[in-house]
Every structure is written in C-alpha cells, then in structure tokens.
Design an enzyme around this catalytic site. Structure first.
Site, PDB file in Angstrom:
ATOM      1  N   ASP A  73       0.869  -1.169   0.000  1.00 29.24           N
ATOM      2  CA  ASP A  73       0.000   0.000   0.000  1.00 29.24           C
ATOM      3  C   ASP A  73       0.912   1.227   0.000  1.00 29.24           C
ATOM      4  O   ASP A  73       2.102   1.134   0.328  1.00 29.24           O
ATOM      5  CB  ASP A  73      -0.883  -0.023   1.254  1.00 29.24           C
ATOM      6  N   ASP A  87      -0.071   5.166   0.907  1.00 30.41           N
ATOM      7  CA  ASP A  87      -0.248   6.135   1.989  1.00 30.41           C
ATOM      8  C   ASP A  87      -0.427   5.419   3.324  1.00 30.41           C
ATOM      9  O   ASP A  87      -1.302   4.566   3.478  1.00 30.41           O
ATOM     10  CB  ASP A  87      -1.459   7.022   1.709  1.00 30.41           C
ATOM     11  N   THR A  89      -2.494   0.917  -4.494  1.00 30.05           N
ATOM     12  CA  THR A  89      -3.060   2.046  -3.762  1.00 30.05           C
ATOM     13  C   THR A  89      -4.526   2.275  -4.102  1.00 30.05           C
ATOM     14  O   THR A  89      -4.974   1.949  -5.212  1.00 30.05           O
ATOM     15  CB  THR A  89      -2.265   3.329  -4.067  1.00 30.05           C
ATOM     16  N   SER A  90      -5.255   2.850  -3.164  1.00 31.45           N
ATOM     17  CA  SER A  90      -6.648   3.219  -3.395  1.00 31.45           C
ATOM     18  C   SER A  90      -6.767   4.597  -4.044  1.00 31.45           C
ATOM     19  O   SER A  90      -7.876   5.017  -4.390  1.00 31.45           O
ATOM     20  CB  SER A  90      -7.431   3.201  -2.075  1.00 31.45           C
ATOM     21  N   LYS A  93     -10.172  -2.050  -2.364  1.00 31.70           N
ATOM     22  CA  LYS A  93     -10.041  -2.705  -1.063  1.00 31.70           C
ATOM     23  C   LYS A  93     -11.285  -2.394  -0.218  1.00 31.70           C
ATOM     24  O   LYS A  93     -11.776  -1.260  -0.274  1.00 31.70           O
ATOM     25  CB  LYS A  93      -8.791  -2.189  -0.346  1.00 31.70           C
ATOM     26  N   ASP A 120      -1.339  -0.555   6.246  1.00 36.30           N
ATOM     27  CA  ASP A 120      -1.573   0.106   7.531  1.00 36.30           C
ATOM     28  C   ASP A 120      -3.048   0.144   7.883  1.00 36.30           C
ATOM     29  O   ASP A 120      -3.401   0.493   9.008  1.00 36.30           O
ATOM     30  CB  ASP A 120      -1.044   1.541   7.482  1.00 36.30           C
TER      31      ASP A 120
END
Length: 216
Positions: free
Chosen positions: A11, A13, A106-107, A137, A162
């Site tokens: 991931d 951020d 990443t989202s 996700k 995270d």
C-alpha cells in the site's frame, strides 16, 4: 519470525509515505465546498478506500464524478506544498529490492499516486491504482492484479498495509500480511505480523525469493 515470499506488495499512503495532513486539508476543504457537515463527514470511513467510494457515501450519484475530480485536483495541487513525506524505513527497504519483486497497490487514482510517489523519488515498475480495478479494497482485486502484473502466484506474495480494509484485501487474495502501526493502533490490525513501520524489518534477497524478518 521470518516470512518468505517471491514478491512484496505495498500500500502507499500510511505504508510507504504519509500524506495524512494533506488528506485532512484537502478533504476538509472539499467537504466545505460541497456543504457536507463535520458530523456527516465523520461518519464515513476515509482511510484505505477509493475517493469514488467515499464520495458516493456522501453525495447523490449524479454529483459523484465531478466531486471526485475536484478532490483529486485539490490533493494533486497540495503535493508540492509538503503534501507527502517518506515514512521511516521506506527508502532503505525498497532500495534492497529488485524492481521486479515489488509493486505499489493504492486506493488513490493513478494521477494522485504518481504525483505523491514522484515527489519522494519512488518509481515502481508495477503500480495498481483505483483507476485499474472495478472493486477497491477490501476486495482482493487490486492485490490479485498486482500479482498478475509481476507474474507471481498470489500465495507467494506478501502484502504490507496500515489499514484494516487493505489487510482484509490481502487476506482475501490468499496472501501473507504485514501490518504497519502508522495510522492505527497495533491491536486494531489483524495480520500475520504487526510492526511499527518498515524500519522495524530487515529484507534479504536470495535466489529463491525474499526473506523478511523483524530486526533484533
């Protein structure tokens, strides 16, 4: 504890970088522009989800495309103003890996993800963004796509996250999970291994793959 893998999927951020201050600034401004109260905004889970999903929880469907474009613009413009910083251990950890052994999942949209990564000098060979998937996700689709891009069996991948939503996505993809307690308390994170950040880990690349272990 040592984890063996053929590929590592990160991931962005909260895992490699932090843009939490930027996210708070930009989304707060966005909420004001669209007349969303602090109480309404507080009820929506933000971290680890795509902007389309967050905005869809707050606004009518007809407004979502324009509103998503607006928050993306705010976040991209904020990057040069201290909107992103490397988290401890990121640089050394990634520098130890061959380019074909890792990916960023990443989202964020591709435009925003590339802006943040470029600002801190991270240039992954493989990048999966919100623009590349139908389901974000905690659905496993983003991590399964990254495994395909790298040509690695999902069962031989390790996910670094995270956020609970990202960890659920990794587990659903059949991958081992490492949680970094950078944005959530350790007890909130369900993973095979939980550490404070990447600086707590060592990495060894061998002919057979990658070995990850806790320092000390």
């Amino acid at each position: 504890m040592t984890i063996h893998a053929h590929a590592l999927l990160f991931d962005n951020d909260g895992t490699l970088v932090s843009s939490l201050d930027s996210v708070e600034r930009c989304w707060s401004r966005w909420a004001r522009e669209y007349g969303i109260t602090a109480e309404e905004f507080a009820r929506v889970e933000l971290h680890g989800r795509t902007a389309v999903e967050v905005v869809g929880d707050l606004l009518p469907a007809r407004l979502v495309p324009q509103a998503v474009a607006r928050v993306e613009q705010l976040e991209v413009e904020d990057v040069p103003d201290g909107g992103v910083r490397l988290l401890p251990g990121t640089r050394a950890f990634l520098d130890a890996l061959p380019a074909d052994r890792w990916a960023v999942v990443t989202s964020a949209t591709r435009r925003l993800a590339e802006a943040r990564l470029d600002a801190v000098g991270i240039r992954p060979k493989a990048l999966v963004s919100a623009d590349d998937v139908t389901w974000g996700k905690p659905d496993p689709e983003p991590y399964l796509l990254a495994a395909r891009q790298l040509g690695v069996d999902p069962a031989r991948c390790v996910v670094f996250e995270d956020a609970p939503a990202g960890l659920r996505a990794g587990r659903a993809a059949g991958m081992a999970t490492v949680a970094l307690a950078t944005t959530h308390r350790a007890e909130e994170l369900d993973a095979d291994l939980v550490v404070r950040d990447l600086s707590a880990l060592s990495v060894l690349v061998t002919d057979g793959g990658v070995e990850i272990a806790v320092r000390g």
